[in-house]
Design a protein around this motif. Structure first.
Motif, short mmCIF file in Angstrom:
data_model
loop_
_atom_site.label_atom_id
_atom_site.label_comp_id
_atom_site.label_asym_id
_atom_site.label_seq_id
_atom_site.Cartn_x
_atom_site.Cartn_y
_atom_site.Cartn_z
N LEU A 108 0.85 -1.19 0.00
CA LEU A 108 0.00 0.00 0.00
C LEU A 108 0.89 1.24 0.00
CD1 LEU A 108 -2.66 1.59 0.34
CD2 LEU A 108 -2.52 1.13 2.80
N ALA A 115 -1.86 -1.50 -3.95
CA ALA A 115 -2.88 -0.53 -3.57
C ALA A 115 -2.22 0.85 -3.45
CB ALA A 115 -3.53 -0.92 -2.25
N ARG A 138 -9.96 -0.84 -8.43
CA ARG A 138 -10.35 -1.48 -7.17
C ARG A 138 -9.42 -1.14 -6.02
NH1 ARG A 138 -14.21 -4.94 -6.03
NH2 ARG A 138 -14.09 -6.27 -4.18
N TYR A 139 -8.14 -0.91 -6.31
CA TYR A 139 -7.18 -0.65 -5.25
C TYR A 139 -6.50 0.71 -5.36
CZ TYR A 139 -7.77 -5.65 -4.54
OH TYR A 139 -8.32 -6.90 -4.32
N LEU A 172 -10.40 -2.52 2.45
CA LEU A 172 -9.46 -2.56 1.33
C LEU A 172 -8.38 -3.60 1.61
CD1 LEU A 172 -7.89 0.43 -0.55
CD2 LEU A 172 -6.44 -1.38 0.34
N ASP A 222 -9.68 -7.20 1.33
CA ASP A 222 -9.91 -7.55 -0.07
C ASP A 222 -8.59 -7.79 -0.79
OD1 ASP A 222 -12.40 -7.26 -2.17
OD2 ASP A 222 -10.50 -6.73 -3.12
N TYR A 223 -7.62 -6.92 -0.53
CA TYR A 223 -6.29 -7.05 -1.15
C TYR A 223 -5.64 -8.37 -0.74
CZ TYR A 223 -1.47 -5.66 -2.32
OH TYR A 223 -0.20 -5.60 -2.84
N ARG A 263 -6.83 -11.91 -2.46
CA ARG A 263 -6.68 -12.16 -3.90
C ARG A 263 -6.01 -13.50 -4.16
NH1 ARG A 263 -3.43 -7.13 -5.95
NH2 ARG A 263 -2.11 -7.89 -4.25
#
Length: 239
Positions: free
Chosen positions: A48, A86, A171-172, A232, A235-236, A239
């Motif tokens: 991130l 992200a 999405r990120y 976030l 979700d990340y 994957r």
């Protein structure tokens, strides 16, 4: 979630973003460019990337501000996006994210400084990282500009003073023109740096003065930000 911050000025602190990273026990690193820190050479070691705000504009040159290299920061943003990392940009950072994707920043219709409500758009109310956080809620603001929009960008939140408060580029990848990270310490640093500017802007409709800035309660928006970041990150990681 290995998080790297680009910090442009000592008075533009990561605030609640940094609090979230530390509370979750994630790895944290910094490029405090105002202190001469180098940017990462690429996306390796980053999950991130958080690009903070500052008084600069994306068009500010290194001649005007030697420690701010917009092109280098945009190159790092592109590297992270291409590596499917992200990326979150805040204020100046949001404008740099848009520019890195080919969308030029623009002047906001209004200067906003203080705590004012943002409203989620229909897309924002459906967004999995924002759903249930309330259709309208107060956030911090301190800006004159706003991020550009790519063809695929989706505006998730607006305010009366600015039509681009939260933008999803993918999405990120997000641009937050608003400052959901403000804490009392962040506000004190900004006031100390900007007290004369605040006085000069006293007649503007969306500019609060120091007493009001200090009186605002930023706790609820910090909690909303943490929820967004938790969603976030989960979700990340899935994957």
């Amino acid at each position: 979630m290995r998080t790297h911050f680009i910090v442009h000025e000592s008075f533009e602190a990561p605030g609640a973003y940094e609090d979230w990273v530390r509370a979750r026990g994630y790895e944290i690193s910094y490029s405090r460019v105002h202190e001469g820190d180098a940017l990462p050479v690429g996306a390796d070691g980053i999950d991130l990337l958080i690009v903070m705000g500052g008084p600069q504009r994306p068009s500010t040159t290194t001649q005007e501000c030697p420690h701010f290299d917009a092109d280098a920061e945009k190159a790092l943003i592109v590297a992270c996006i291409e590596a499917d990392k992200a990326v979150i940009g805040i204020c100046l950072g949001s404008q740099l994210v848009g520019e890195a994707l080919g969308a030029a920043f623009d002047s906001s219709p209004n200067t906003e400084i203080g705590s004012f409500p943002v409203s989620l758009t229909a897309a924002g109310r459906r967004h999995p990282f924002l759903v249930g956080l309330g259709d309208t809620f107060d956030t911090g603001h301190w800006h004159n500009d706003m991020p550009g929009l790519t063809e695929d960008a989706v505006v998730l939140a607006t305010s009366e003073g600015c039509p681009r408060q939260i933008v999803a580029y993918s999405r990120y990848v997000y641009g937050f023109q608003c400052h959901m990270e403000f804490t009392p310490a962040c506000i004190e640093a900004l006031i100390e740096h900007s007290e004369k500017d605040l006085a000069d802007l006293a007649d503007r409709p969306y500019v609060q003065q120091p007493d009001q800035l200090r009186a605002n309660d930023y706790t609820a928006m910090n909690e909303r930000l943490a929820t967004f970041l938790d969603r976030l990150a989960a979700d990340y990681a899935s994957r």
